[in-house]
Design an enzyme around this catalytic site. Sequence first.
Site, short mmCIF file in Angstrom:
data_model
loop_
_atom_site.label_atom_id
_atom_site.label_comp_id
_atom_site.label_asym_id
_atom_site.label_seq_id
_atom_site.Cartn_x
_atom_site.Cartn_y
_atom_site.Cartn_z
N LYS A 151 51.08 73.68 29.15
CA LYS A 151 50.78 74.71 28.15
C LYS A 151 49.31 74.64 27.78
O LYS A 151 48.80 73.58 27.41
CB LYS A 151 51.67 74.52 26.91
N HIS A 193 55.22 70.44 23.63
CA HIS A 193 55.37 71.33 24.78
C HIS A 193 55.01 70.59 26.08
O HIS A 193 54.39 69.53 26.06
CB HIS A 193 54.47 72.56 24.65
#
Length: 213
Positions: free
Chosen positions: A130, A126
């Site tokens: 995040k 990600h």
Amino acid sequence: MKILLFGAGGKVGTVLGPALAKAGHEVQGVGSGNRAVPAGYDVAIDFTRPDAVRANVEGCLAAGIPCVVGTTGLEDADVEALDTLAREREIPCLVAPNFALGAILMMRFAEEAAHWLPRAEIVELHDEAKLDAPSGTAKATAARLEGDVPIHSVRLPGLVAHQEVLLGGQGQLLTIRHDTLSREAFVPGVLLALERLGELPAGVTLGIDRLVA
């Protein structure tokens, strides 16, 4: 529907808000630091932060508003508290780690493959912004597989949301991968959730797998 959208100014919210309006819904956005009066709405949607989501959703459930939650990072105690409140108010609350339909299929396929291949590991990748690791999708995938499945988390700039499930057997490797290339991937799943939210029982339902028949 008249929708209260928490996180309207975020990465998902800026995509989701216009898509909901295009689909014919009336959307009231709530940005970071803004307060909302949870009254007069048909449903609330939350794509915010782990430190904000519980208060947002609890306020809406207490007001009798069903909720769709896409924020990840909720602790088990948070989910249990939301489940208790939703049951008391006799309304549904859908909490899903991923609304991309391809990701749901990826988890489903991995669960089937795990019956035939003895070992599995998960790699999830990600964007560096995040906050939670492992991701909610990775944890949900691991929960569907047998044993203690290792999860490897990568956080780098330029990524959106990506996951590989690697399943190994004697002389072979099966890789099942899903790539979210833009946050538009979440829109069909959210629209499906809104369409079928009324079919869900009171309390918290985890994931949209049961909606993808």
